[in-house]
Each structure stands twice: as C-alpha cells, then as structure tokens.
Write a protein that holds these residues in place. Sequence first.
Motif, PDB file in Angstrom:
ATOM      1  N   ALA A  43     -12.239 -33.358  81.248  1.00 57.91           N
ATOM      2  CA  ALA A  43     -10.790 -33.526  81.368  1.00 57.91           C
ATOM      3  C   ALA A  43     -10.056 -32.727  80.294  1.00 57.91           C
ATOM      4  CB  ALA A  43     -10.413 -35.002  81.288  1.00 57.91           C
ATOM      5  N   ALA A  44     -10.627 -32.655  79.111  1.00 61.61           N
ATOM      6  CA  ALA A  44      -9.989 -31.906  78.021  1.00 61.61           C
ATOM      7  C   ALA A  44      -9.829 -30.436  78.388  1.00 61.61           C
ATOM      8  CB  ALA A  44     -10.802 -32.050  76.741  1.00 61.61           C
ATOM      9  N   ILE A  45     -10.838 -29.872  78.999  1.00 60.89           N
ATOM     10  CA  ILE A  45     -10.782 -28.465  79.398  1.00 60.89           C
ATOM     11  C   ILE A  45      -9.708 -28.256  80.465  1.00 60.89           C
ATOM     12  CG2 ILE A  45     -12.065 -26.667  80.631  1.00 60.89           C
ATOM     13  CD1 ILE A  45     -14.566 -27.662  79.093  1.00 60.89           C
ATOM     14  N   ALA A  46      -9.678 -29.123  81.464  1.00 57.77           N
ATOM     15  CA  ALA A  46      -8.662 -29.005  82.507  1.00 57.77           C
ATOM     16  C   ALA A  46      -7.260 -29.178  81.923  1.00 57.77           C
ATOM     17  CB  ALA A  46      -8.915 -30.036  83.603  1.00 57.77           C
ATOM     18  N   ALA A  47      -7.110 -30.117  80.977  1.00 53.50           N
ATOM     19  CA  ALA A  47      -5.812 -30.350  80.359  1.00 53.50           C
ATOM     20  C   ALA A  47      -5.377 -29.157  79.515  1.00 53.50           C
ATOM     21  CB  ALA A  47      -5.864 -31.615  79.505  1.00 53.50           C
ATOM     22  N   ALA A  48      -6.310 -28.569  78.775  1.00 50.29           N
ATOM     23  CA  ALA A  48      -5.979 -27.428  77.928  1.00 50.29           C
ATOM     24  C   ALA A  48      -5.506 -26.241  78.766  1.00 50.29           C
ATOM     25  CB  ALA A  48      -7.185 -27.030  77.083  1.00 50.29           C
ATOM     26  N   ARG A  49      -6.120 -26.048  79.900  1.00 59.43           N
ATOM     27  CA  ARG A  49      -5.672 -24.974  80.791  1.00 59.43           C
ATOM     28  C   ARG A  49      -4.254 -25.227  81.285  1.00 59.43           C
ATOM     29  NH1 ARG A  49     -11.586 -24.739  83.630  1.00 59.43           N
ATOM     30  NH2 ARG A  49     -12.427 -22.984  82.415  1.00 59.43           N
ATOM     31  N   PRO A  73      -1.380 -22.135  75.696  1.00 62.49           N
ATOM     32  CA  PRO A  73      -1.606 -21.874  74.263  1.00 62.49           C
ATOM     33  C   PRO A  73      -0.652 -22.599  73.334  1.00 62.49           C
ATOM     34  CG  PRO A  73      -0.574 -19.981  75.337  1.00 62.49           C
ATOM     35  CD  PRO A  73      -0.972 -20.921  76.423  1.00 62.49           C
ATOM     36  N   THR A  74       0.473 -23.108  73.865  1.00 60.71           N
ATOM     37  CA  THR A  74       1.406 -23.849  73.011  1.00 60.71           C
ATOM     38  C   THR A  74       1.103 -25.336  72.965  1.00 60.71           C
ATOM     39  OG1 THR A  74       2.960 -24.160  74.846  1.00 60.71           O
ATOM     40  CG2 THR A  74       3.250 -22.193  73.473  1.00 60.71           C
ATOM     41  N   GLY A  75       0.171 -25.772  73.776  1.00 57.10           N
ATOM     42  CA  GLY A  75      -0.205 -27.180  73.796  1.00 57.10           C
ATOM     43  C   GLY A  75      -1.348 -27.485  72.856  1.00 57.10           C
ATOM     44  N   GLN A  76      -1.663 -28.764  72.759  1.00 57.55           N
ATOM     45  CA  GLN A  76      -2.761 -29.220  71.900  1.00 57.55           C
ATOM     46  C   GLN A  76      -3.506 -30.341  72.615  1.00 57.55           C
ATOM     47  OE1 GLN A  76      -1.550 -31.492  68.516  1.00 57.55           O
ATOM     48  NE2 GLN A  76      -3.513 -31.362  67.474  1.00 57.55           N
ATOM     49  N   VAL A  77      -4.823 -30.251  72.623  1.00 50.99           N
ATOM     50  CA  VAL A  77      -5.655 -31.288  73.229  1.00 50.99           C
ATOM     51  C   VAL A  77      -6.660 -31.769  72.199  1.00 50.99           C
ATOM     52  CG1 VAL A  77      -7.293 -31.859  75.059  1.00 50.99           C
ATOM     53  CG2 VAL A  77      -5.402 -30.274  75.527  1.00 50.99           C
ATOM     54  N   VAL A  78      -6.766 -33.069  72.047  1.00 46.66           N
ATOM     55  CA  VAL A  78      -7.765 -33.668  71.164  1.00 46.66           C
ATOM     56  C   VAL A  78      -8.706 -34.495  72.022  1.00 46.66           C
ATOM     57  CG1 VAL A  78      -8.196 -35.237  69.237  1.00 46.66           C
ATOM     58  CG2 VAL A  78      -6.163 -33.766  69.222  1.00 46.66           C
ATOM     59  N   GLY A  82     -13.527 -20.165  76.600  1.00 43.61           N
ATOM     60  CA  GLY A  82     -12.630 -19.365  75.780  1.00 43.61           C
ATOM     61  C   GLY A  82     -11.356 -20.077  75.378  1.00 43.61           C
ATOM     62  N   LEU A  83     -11.419 -21.395  75.266  1.00 43.95           N
ATOM     63  CA  LEU A  83     -10.242 -22.186  74.917  1.00 43.95           C
ATOM     64  C   LEU A  83     -10.223 -22.475  73.422  1.00 43.95           C
ATOM     65  CD1 LEU A  83     -10.431 -24.655  77.918  1.00 43.95           C
ATOM     66  CD2 LEU A  83      -8.720 -22.853  77.608  1.00 43.95           C
ATOM     67  N   THR A  84      -9.061 -22.302  72.805  1.00 42.74           N
ATOM     68  CA  THR A  84      -8.953 -22.472  71.353  1.00 42.74           C
ATOM     69  C   THR A  84      -8.014 -23.608  70.955  1.00 42.74           C
ATOM     70  OG1 THR A  84      -7.161 -20.846  71.258  1.00 42.74           O
ATOM     71  CG2 THR A  84      -9.421 -20.024  70.971  1.00 42.74           C
ATOM     72  N   THR A  85      -7.492 -24.334  71.924  1.00 40.88           N
ATOM     73  CA  THR A  85      -6.495 -25.372  71.618  1.00 40.88           C
ATOM     74  C   THR A  85      -7.070 -26.783  71.697  1.00 40.88           C
ATOM     75  OG1 THR A  85      -5.783 -25.354  73.931  1.00 40.88           O
ATOM     76  CG2 THR A  85      -4.562 -23.949  72.389  1.00 40.88           C
ATOM     77  N   ILE A  86      -8.398 -26.905  71.772  1.00 37.77           N
ATOM     78  CA  ILE A  86      -9.025 -28.222  71.877  1.00 37.77           C
ATOM     79  C   ILE A  86      -9.729 -28.569  70.570  1.00 37.77           C
ATOM     80  CG2 ILE A  86     -10.669 -29.678  73.111  1.00 37.77           C
ATOM     81  CD1 ILE A  86     -10.351 -27.869  75.526  1.00 37.77           C
ATOM     82  N   MET A 113     -22.687 -35.774  73.211  1.00 39.93           N
ATOM     83  CA  MET A 113     -21.662 -35.416  74.184  1.00 39.93           C
ATOM     84  C   MET A 113     -20.718 -34.359  73.607  1.00 39.93           C
ATOM     85  SD  MET A 113     -21.744 -36.939  77.199  1.00 39.93           S
ATOM     86  CE  MET A 113     -22.460 -38.334  78.065  1.00 39.93           C
ATOM     87  N   LEU A 114     -20.312 -34.542  72.363  1.00 44.81           N
ATOM     88  CA  LEU A 114     -19.378 -33.599  71.751  1.00 44.81           C
ATOM     89  C   LEU A 114     -20.001 -32.215  71.575  1.00 44.81           C
ATOM     90  CD1 LEU A 114     -17.644 -35.858  69.089  1.00 44.81           C
ATOM     91  CD2 LEU A 114     -16.704 -35.063  71.256  1.00 44.81           C
ATOM     92  N   ALA A 115     -21.292 -32.170  71.311  1.00 44.74           N
ATOM     93  CA  ALA A 115     -21.964 -30.871  71.200  1.00 44.74           C
ATOM     94  C   ALA A 115     -21.922 -30.146  72.536  1.00 44.74           C
ATOM     95  CB  ALA A 115     -23.401 -31.068  70.730  1.00 44.74           C
ATOM     96  N   ARG A 116     -22.148 -30.862  73.618  1.00 47.20           N
ATOM     97  CA  ARG A 116     -22.061 -30.265  74.956  1.00 47.20           C
ATOM     98  C   ARG A 116     -20.628 -29.852  75.270  1.00 47.20           C
ATOM     99  NH1 ARG A 116     -26.839 -28.763  77.647  1.00 47.20           N
ATOM    100  NH2 ARG A 116     -28.479 -29.926  76.564  1.00 47.20           N
ATOM    101  N   ALA A 117     -19.677 -30.685  74.860  1.00 43.27           N
ATOM    102  CA  ALA A 117     -18.272 -30.346  75.077  1.00 43.27           C
ATOM    103  C   ALA A 117     -17.908 -29.063  74.347  1.00 43.27           C
ATOM    104  CB  ALA A 117     -17.382 -31.488  74.602  1.00 43.27           C
ATOM    105  N   ARG A 118     -18.368 -28.918  73.115  1.00 40.65           N
ATOM    106  CA  ARG A 118     -18.064 -27.705  72.346  1.00 40.65           C
ATOM    107  C   ARG A 118     -18.634 -26.471  73.026  1.00 40.65           C
ATOM    108  NH1 ARG A 118     -14.255 -25.843  70.437  1.00 40.65           N
ATOM    109  NH2 ARG A 118     -13.903 -27.791  69.298  1.00 40.65           N
ATOM    110  N   GLN A 119     -19.832 -26.571  73.549  1.00 43.06           N
ATOM    111  CA  GLN A 119     -20.418 -25.437  74.258  1.00 43.06           C
ATOM    112  C   GLN A 119     -19.570 -25.039  75.459  1.00 43.06           C
ATOM    113  OE1 GLN A 119     -24.417 -26.619  75.271  1.00 43.06           O
ATOM    114  NE2 GLN A 119     -25.105 -26.671  73.146  1.00 43.06           N
ATOM    115  N   ALA A 120     -19.123 -26.043  76.228  1.00 49.68           N
ATOM    116  CA  ALA A 120     -18.322 -25.766  77.418  1.00 49.68           C
ATOM    117  C   ALA A 120     -16.954 -25.190  77.046  1.00 49.68           C
ATOM    118  CB  ALA A 120     -18.144 -27.045  78.235  1.00 49.68           C
TER     119      ALA A 120
END
Length: 268
Positions: free
Chosen positions: A56-62, A66-71, A91-95, A79-86
Amino acid sequence: MAAADSQGSAETVFDGRAATYSNHTWHIRYAERLVELAAPTAGMRILDAATGTGLAAIAAARAVGPTGQVVGVDISAGMLARARQAIDAAGLTTIELVRADATTLPQFGDGSFDLVLCSAGLLYLPVQAALGEWRRLLAPGGQIGFSTMAAGFPVAARIFRDHARRHGLALTDPATALGTRTRCHRALRDAGFTPAKQVGETIRFSSRDLEHAWEAHTRGPHHDAIATLTLEQVEMFQRDYTETLADLLRTDADHLLTSEVIYAFGGG
C-alpha cells in the motif's frame, strides 16, 4: 500473554512470512484497491500502518508524487527489509520505513498525517487501540481507510479452522471484529471517527495462492495454537487440509477462490 510477549510473537511470525508474503498476488490487488478507493492527492502525508512488504505504501507514494510523504510502519524487520527492496526497485524516494508497533507511535505528533491506511493489518492488531492511536495521528479533515475480510472468508481459512477443530483446536475467525459493514462502522465511531463510505467487493484468489495457504495460516494468526500440536498431528492436519483444498479446487473452484472483502473509511 504480556504485551511485550505478544509483540515479540507477532514479530517472529511475520519475519517468518516475509520471504513469501508478496507471492500472494491477491495481497497486491487488495492493497492497491484500498489506495485507489482512498484517492490520495499530490502532497499528502500518509501513514501506512502495518505496512508489511510495503504494497500500500508504494501505491500511495505513486499517488501523492514527489511532494508527498509516506511513512510505512511495521513491527517485523523481515517485512520491512522486503519492503525496502520493493521500494528501491520501484525507484521511489518519498517512503520512510519505521520499525515500530503500529498501535503505539509516540515518535509522531498529533495530526501528523492527512491519511492513515491499513491494508489487512487490523486482522492482527487490537482494533480499538490501533484506531485510537491513528485518530490521534490524523490531521483535522483527514481520512482513515482500512480493509478487512468479511466474516467467514476466505473459504480456505474457514476450512482450515474446521480441520483444526478435529485436532482439538478451537480457532477464532480473525475477521470477526470487523467482518461486517456494521462492525466497521461501529469500530470507527467508537474510536472517534466519523464513519464514511464502506465498500463491499469480492476478490479472486488464484490457484497458486492456495499453494501458500497452509503456510499463511500456520505462520499467521494461528501460529501459537498450531505450536501446541505434536509433529504427527501437524503432519496429519496438513495432509487432510491440503487434500480438502485440492478436492474443492477440482469440484467448486469459484466458491473456494472467491472472497468477500470490505474497505472502510472514516473522517477525522
């Protein structure tokens, strides 16, 4: 069980599931549909609670650009390690990813987010504790959105509980607390939200998703109960369960592979 023990147990369970979690293709569709219905706009600040592998974080960031922020917050380092890989692959930098209990987030101030999302995670969290904390974090005029299975679904999970009963385990349906639109409405209201739209839909599993069904249940909400069985009991349970799924897949695939889900939204 003490709170710390419960948290540790949940972390261990989801660390174990991390490697294969995104192999369940329905998880991706489920998370993306929640974001689509929430309709975030550019520049929003979004919390994805119990982010898991970041779907969901990836879909939300898209959506917020670039002006938004997702945590994305999750208790499981795996799980977080897999999330970081994805996230890196996308190529998302706002998460930002934070390892924490999604029901207790003192590192974020009141009103820190315009939208709080939770895709499927409330099945594994104390509902009112989670909603209460997310209410604190939601800015005035903000929105919360979560998804849940309808009570009694998926069918494969109901069959799992039926088989467990034959081995002396009385397992509860984790979807019970939020498994109807009325219960979702009540939970939002009780946590101080103004209930808004609730969307009931069906989601279709693939036959390949069933290959992971045993793992999902034994490493998921029923992990502790399964651990009380002997190895022989587990082997018999697994054989009977997988044979039942295979038989039903041949004779009534539509029933087995279709699940009712609810997407519920509320205002701050």
